[in-house]
Scaffold this motif. Structure first.
Motif, PDB file in Angstrom:
ATOM      1  N   GLU A  59       4.899   9.768  -7.878  1.00  0.00           N
ATOM      2  CA  GLU A  59       6.057   9.871  -8.762  1.00  0.00           C
ATOM      3  C   GLU A  59       5.633   9.924 -10.225  1.00  0.00           C
ATOM      4  O   GLU A  59       6.116  10.761 -10.988  1.00  0.00           O
ATOM      5  CB  GLU A  59       7.009   8.695  -8.537  1.00  0.00           C
ATOM      6  CG  GLU A  59       7.783   8.776  -7.242  1.00  0.00           C
ATOM      7  CD  GLU A  59       8.599   7.523  -6.969  1.00  0.00           C
ATOM      8  OE1 GLU A  59       8.508   6.530  -7.742  1.00  0.00           O
ATOM      9  OE2 GLU A  59       9.323   7.514  -5.959  1.00  0.00           O
ATOM     10  N   VAL A  60       4.733   9.038 -10.623  1.00  0.00           N
ATOM     11  CA  VAL A  60       4.267   9.012 -12.009  1.00  0.00           C
ATOM     12  C   VAL A  60       3.522  10.298 -12.341  1.00  0.00           C
ATOM     13  O   VAL A  60       3.725  10.909 -13.390  1.00  0.00           O
ATOM     14  CB  VAL A  60       3.384   7.768 -12.272  1.00  0.00           C
ATOM     15  CG1 VAL A  60       2.678   7.867 -13.600  1.00  0.00           C
ATOM     16  CG2 VAL A  60       4.223   6.503 -12.198  1.00  0.00           C
ATOM     17  N   PRO A  67       1.027  16.895 -15.400  1.00  0.00           N
ATOM     18  CA  PRO A  67       0.504  16.209 -14.204  1.00  0.00           C
ATOM     19  C   PRO A  67      -1.005  16.406 -14.070  1.00  0.00           C
ATOM     20  O   PRO A  67      -1.515  17.490 -14.311  1.00  0.00           O
ATOM     21  CB  PRO A  67       1.249  16.879 -13.051  1.00  0.00           C
ATOM     22  CG  PRO A  67       2.482  17.443 -13.670  1.00  0.00           C
ATOM     23  CD  PRO A  67       2.093  17.834 -15.070  1.00  0.00           C
ATOM     24  N   TRP A  68      -1.685  15.349 -13.765  1.00  0.00           N
ATOM     25  CA  TRP A  68      -3.136  15.400 -13.641  1.00  0.00           C
ATOM     26  C   TRP A  68      -3.534  15.554 -12.184  1.00  0.00           C
ATOM     27  O   TRP A  68      -2.790  15.208 -11.284  1.00  0.00           O
ATOM     28  CB  TRP A  68      -3.763  14.141 -14.248  1.00  0.00           C
ATOM     29  CG  TRP A  68      -3.317  12.885 -13.580  1.00  0.00           C
ATOM     30  CD1 TRP A  68      -3.900  12.282 -12.516  1.00  0.00           C
ATOM     31  CD2 TRP A  68      -2.170  12.080 -13.889  1.00  0.00           C
ATOM     32  NE1 TRP A  68      -3.213  11.157 -12.146  1.00  0.00           N
ATOM     33  CE2 TRP A  68      -2.136  11.012 -12.978  1.00  0.00           C
ATOM     34  CE3 TRP A  68      -1.169  12.164 -14.851  1.00  0.00           C
ATOM     35  CZ2 TRP A  68      -1.148  10.041 -13.004  1.00  0.00           C
ATOM     36  CZ3 TRP A  68      -0.192  11.187 -14.860  1.00  0.00           C
ATOM     37  CH2 TRP A  68      -0.187  10.148 -13.954  1.00  0.00           C
ATOM     38  N   ALA A  69      -4.693  16.095 -11.999  1.00  0.00           N
ATOM     39  CA  ALA A  69      -5.213  16.248 -10.634  1.00  0.00           C
ATOM     40  C   ALA A  69      -5.760  14.911 -10.152  1.00  0.00           C
ATOM     41  O   ALA A  69      -6.280  14.117 -10.943  1.00  0.00           O
ATOM     42  CB  ALA A  69      -6.315  17.296 -10.621  1.00  0.00           C
ATOM     43  N   PRO A 118      -5.549  13.304  -2.207  1.00  0.00           N
ATOM     44  CA  PRO A 118      -4.084  13.228  -2.106  1.00  0.00           C
ATOM     45  C   PRO A 118      -3.637  11.772  -1.949  1.00  0.00           C
ATOM     46  O   PRO A 118      -4.308  10.975  -1.291  1.00  0.00           O
ATOM     47  CB  PRO A 118      -3.765  14.027  -0.836  1.00  0.00           C
ATOM     48  CG  PRO A 118      -4.987  14.849  -0.552  1.00  0.00           C
ATOM     49  CD  PRO A 118      -6.149  14.098  -1.134  1.00  0.00           C
ATOM     50  N   PRO A 119      -2.496  11.406  -2.547  1.00  0.00           N
ATOM     51  CA  PRO A 119      -2.022  10.025  -2.448  1.00  0.00           C
ATOM     52  C   PRO A 119      -1.891   9.530  -1.011  1.00  0.00           C
ATOM     53  O   PRO A 119      -2.141   8.362  -0.732  1.00  0.00           O
ATOM     54  CB  PRO A 119      -0.661  10.048  -3.148  1.00  0.00           C
ATOM     55  CG  PRO A 119      -0.751  11.178  -4.098  1.00  0.00           C
ATOM     56  CD  PRO A 119      -1.626  12.196  -3.430  1.00  0.00           C
ATOM     57  N   GLU A 120      -1.515  10.415  -0.073  1.00  0.00           N
ATOM     58  CA  GLU A 120      -1.366   9.970   1.311  1.00  0.00           C
ATOM     59  C   GLU A 120      -2.701   9.596   1.952  1.00  0.00           C
ATOM     60  O   GLU A 120      -2.728   8.941   2.988  1.00  0.00           O
ATOM     61  CB  GLU A 120      -0.637  11.015   2.156  1.00  0.00           C
ATOM     62  CG  GLU A 120      -1.339  12.335   2.267  1.00  0.00           C
ATOM     63  CD  GLU A 120      -0.975  13.343   1.170  1.00  0.00           C
ATOM     64  OE1 GLU A 120      -1.346  14.506   1.336  1.00  0.00           O
ATOM     65  OE2 GLU A 120      -0.332  12.971   0.164  1.00  0.00           O
ATOM     66  N   ASP A 121      -3.823   9.976   1.319  1.00  0.00           N
ATOM     67  CA  ASP A 121      -5.145   9.605   1.821  1.00  0.00           C
ATOM     68  C   ASP A 121      -5.687   8.335   1.166  1.00  0.00           C
ATOM     69  O   ASP A 121      -6.812   7.924   1.434  1.00  0.00           O
ATOM     70  CB  ASP A 121      -6.143  10.739   1.600  1.00  0.00           C
ATOM     71  CG  ASP A 121      -5.841  11.962   2.435  1.00  0.00           C
ATOM     72  OD1 ASP A 121      -5.016  11.862   3.367  1.00  0.00           O
ATOM     73  OD2 ASP A 121      -6.429  13.023   2.158  1.00  0.00           O
ATOM     74  N   PRO A 154       0.802  -1.226   0.000  1.00  0.00           N
ATOM     75  CA  PRO A 154       0.000   0.000   0.000  1.00  0.00           C
ATOM     76  C   PRO A 154       0.839   1.283   0.000  1.00  0.00           C
ATOM     77  O   PRO A 154       0.552   2.223  -0.749  1.00  0.00           O
ATOM     78  CB  PRO A 154      -0.845  -0.133   1.273  1.00  0.00           C
ATOM     79  CG  PRO A 154      -1.002  -1.621   1.446  1.00  0.00           C
ATOM     80  CD  PRO A 154       0.349  -2.163   1.040  1.00  0.00           C
ATOM     81  N   ALA A 155       1.900   1.321   0.774  1.00  0.00           N
ATOM     82  CA  ALA A 155       2.748   2.519   0.816  1.00  0.00           C
ATOM     83  C   ALA A 155       3.516   2.694  -0.499  1.00  0.00           C
ATOM     84  O   ALA A 155       3.673   3.809  -0.995  1.00  0.00           O
ATOM     85  CB  ALA A 155       3.719   2.441   1.989  1.00  0.00           C
ATOM     86  N   ARG A 156       3.993   1.595  -1.073  1.00  0.00           N
ATOM     87  CA  ARG A 156       4.709   1.673  -2.351  1.00  0.00           C
ATOM     88  C   ARG A 156       3.815   2.264  -3.435  1.00  0.00           C
ATOM     89  O   ARG A 156       4.259   3.082  -4.238  1.00  0.00           O
ATOM     90  CB  ARG A 156       5.157   0.282  -2.796  1.00  0.00           C
ATOM     91  CG  ARG A 156       6.406  -0.181  -2.170  1.00  0.00           C
ATOM     92  CD  ARG A 156       6.857  -1.471  -2.837  1.00  0.00           C
ATOM     93  NE  ARG A 156       7.785  -2.154  -1.966  1.00  0.00           N
ATOM     94  CZ  ARG A 156       7.931  -3.456  -1.939  1.00  0.00           C
ATOM     95  NH1 ARG A 156       7.225  -4.236  -2.724  1.00  0.00           N
ATOM     96  NH2 ARG A 156       8.805  -4.003  -1.118  1.00  0.00           N
ATOM     97  N   LEU A 157       2.575   1.818  -3.473  1.00  0.00           N
ATOM     98  CA  LEU A 157       1.664   2.312  -4.505  1.00  0.00           C
ATOM     99  C   LEU A 157       1.386   3.803  -4.344  1.00  0.00           C
ATOM    100  O   LEU A 157       1.316   4.534  -5.332  1.00  0.00           O
ATOM    101  CB  LEU A 157       0.364   1.514  -4.499  1.00  0.00           C
ATOM    102  CG  LEU A 157       0.497   0.095  -5.022  1.00  0.00           C
ATOM    103  CD1 LEU A 157      -0.778  -0.687  -4.788  1.00  0.00           C
ATOM    104  CD2 LEU A 157       0.858   0.103  -6.501  1.00  0.00           C
TER     105      LEU A 157
END
Length: 124
Positions: free
Chosen positions: A82-83, A90-92, A96-99, A73-76
């Motif tokens: 990063e991608v 960059p797309w919106a 947020p990824p951390e959520d 989960p953290a890697r993803l």
């Protein structure tokens, strides 16, 4: 009729499943509560796939690629950011990824996520 009752009518669970995980321990290790329907699904069906297509991550799975409590989960979350940041445009993201917390994957390689905010409301 609950969603789980409807699902078990369409797709009976296996005759034997491993004992249910210690959910309070899992949640303490993850630092968050998990959705009740997910816990019921894992407890009812155990590990495996639906229609050889949808795989749910399980606590302490034998493979780190399917381990809800492992590094995946953290890697993803890191890979998503990063991608997104290295893309030409960059797309919106809706969150947020951390959520986001990865909880499964499809046979096409599409990841399934929970939105973990607001904290303390996993069933919403």
């Amino acid at each position: 009729m609950t969603a789980l009752t409807a699902l078990t009518a369409l797709c009976p669970p296996p005759p034997t499943v491993p004992p249910a995980p210690d959910w309070s321990r899992i949640e303490a290790a993850l630092g968050m509560n998990l959705p009740q329907d997910y816990k019921q699904l894992v407890t009812t069906y155990g590990p495996g796939q639906f229609c050889d297509f949808i795989s749910l991550y399980q606590p302490h799975a034998p493979s780190e690629w399917a381990d809800l409590t492992g590094p995946m989960p953290a890697r993803l979350r890191t890979q998503i950011e990063e991608v997104r940041q290295t893309a030409r445009h960059p797309w919106a993201l809706p969150h947020p990824p951390e959520d986001l917390f990865a909880m499964g994957v499809t046979g096409n390689g599409d990841y399934l996520f929970w939105v973990t905010q607001p904290a303390g409301t996993p069933d919403e």
